[in-house]
Design an enzyme around this catalytic site. Structure first.
Site, short mmCIF file in Angstrom:
data_model
loop_
_atom_site.label_atom_id
_atom_site.label_comp_id
_atom_site.label_asym_id
_atom_site.label_seq_id
_atom_site.Cartn_x
_atom_site.Cartn_y
_atom_site.Cartn_z
N GLU A 24 -5.20 -5.04 10.69
CA GLU A 24 -4.22 -3.98 10.87
C GLU A 24 -4.53 -3.22 12.16
OE1 GLU A 24 -2.30 -2.88 6.84
OE2 GLU A 24 -3.98 -1.56 7.22
N GLU A 39 -7.00 4.60 7.84
CA GLU A 39 -6.79 6.01 7.48
C GLU A 39 -8.01 6.56 6.72
OE1 GLU A 39 -2.96 5.42 5.65
OE2 GLU A 39 -2.16 4.92 7.63
N ASN A 95 0.86 -1.17 0.00
CA ASN A 95 0.00 0.00 0.00
C ASN A 95 0.91 1.23 0.00
OD1 ASN A 95 -1.80 2.05 0.53
ND2 ASN A 95 -2.38 1.30 2.57
N GLY A 98 2.38 2.38 10.70
CA GLY A 98 3.31 3.49 10.50
C GLY A 98 4.02 3.94 11.77
N LYS A 150 0.14 4.26 -0.27
CA LYS A 150 -0.50 5.44 0.34
C LYS A 150 -0.26 6.68 -0.53
CE LYS A 150 -0.22 3.17 4.75
NZ LYS A 150 -0.26 3.28 6.19
N SER A 152 3.52 -1.92 10.41
CA SER A 152 4.97 -1.93 10.64
C SER A 152 5.61 -3.29 10.34
CB SER A 152 5.30 -1.47 12.06
OG SER A 152 4.82 -0.16 12.27
N HIS A 168 -9.56 0.84 5.07
CA HIS A 168 -8.28 1.12 5.73
C HIS A 168 -8.53 2.13 6.86
CE1 HIS A 168 -4.24 2.50 6.55
NE2 HIS A 168 -3.81 1.40 5.93
P1 PGA Z 1 2.78 0.36 7.63
O1 PGA Z 1 1.31 0.50 7.00
O2 PGA Z 1 3.38 -0.92 7.10
O3 PGA Z 1 3.53 1.59 7.16
O4 PGA Z 1 2.63 0.32 9.11
C1 PGA Z 1 0.49 -0.62 6.81
C2 PGA Z 1 -0.81 -0.18 6.20
O5 PGA Z 1 -1.33 0.86 6.61
O6 PGA Z 1 -1.36 -0.83 5.29
#
Ligand code: PGA
Length: 250
Positions: free
Chosen positions: A168, A97, A9, A174, A11, A213, A95
């Protein structure tokens, strides 16, 4: 669960040029990934067509979201049909976000799942608990996740057959904080059990990924947990060597 899946992803990262270079680099390295591992990348909307051209066909194209509407006066939205037209196969939905910053609530996500299904795209449906809920213990975290999964109850078999669920935990996205492999595995298995009991045998076949992460250093241990079919990778998917190394971690 015998499917092995790694999805990147991207983003809101990379310029168009950087995205194409990333796709080219991944394509050069993809032969290192064992046959049978499914590889997906989800660049920003603006990059889809060019990235698709640059990608080795072994790597499938995903999008990070889609509109809940079919078409019309919805300024700024991108429909499932438009994505399909760009060669997209997978769409990330729910997601955290999107839930947090764009109001993707249950009714909206139900609409989005319907749109994705109606044009034959495949959803990657994200669930995960916030930090304050996790602080109240594993059972509370599970109750939260189970609440989000309920939305999948109404889906038809044709969508369920193509569905991926990504667990997640929001506090791990992140942040550099990863769920322990045991916690990630416990939750993924619990999700599979729920899907089996609430949806039936077909629900039990749905692959469950871990995200948050995940990187080249921790992927092997996480992917080796029963119930974990792979990862949804954010930050580390922007580094081609690392993303490929994660895809080689089964
Ligand atoms: P990250 O994000 O690996 O940067 O923690 C995962 C995601 O949001 O899909």
């Amino acid at each position: 669960m015998d499917r092995r899946i790694v999805a990147g992803n991207w983003k809101m990262n990379t310029t168009l040029r950087e995205g194409v270079v990333l796709a080219e680099q991944l394509s050069q390295l993809v032969n290192r990934i064992p046959a049978g591992v499914e590889v997906i990348v989800a660049p920003p909307f603006t990059h889809l067509t060019e990235v698709r051209r640059a990608l080795n066909p072994r790597i499938m194209l995903g999008a990070q979201d889609c509109s809940s509407r079919a078409q019309g006066a919805f300024t700024g939205d991108v429909s499932a049909e438009m994505l399909k037209d760009c060669g997209v196969e997978w769409v990330i939905l729910g997601h955290s976000e999107r839930r947090q910053y764009h109001g993707d609530d249950t009714p909206t996500l139900r609409e989005k799942l319907g749109r994705v299904a109606s044009v034959g795209l495949k959803p990657i449906f994200c669930v995960g608990e916030p930090e304050n809920i996790r602080a109240q213990g594993q059972q509370n975290a599970w109750d939260w996740v189970a609440g989000q999964l309920k939305l999948l109850r109404g889906l038809g078999d044709s969508v369920l057959r193509e569905l991926i669920v990504a667990y997640e935990p929001i506090w791990a996205i992140g942040t550099g904080k990863t769920a322990t492999p045991e916690d990630a595995g416990w939750m993924c298995l619990r999700i599979t059990r729920w899907l089996t009991s609430e949806i039936g045998e077909i629900g039990g076949m749905v692959p469950v990924l871990y995200g948050g992460s995940c990187n080249a250093a921790n992927a092997k241990e996480i992917f080796s947990q029963p119930g974990v079919s792979g990862g949804l990778i954010g930050g580390a998917s922007l580094k081609p060597e690392e993303f490929v190394s994660i895809a080689c971690s089964f």
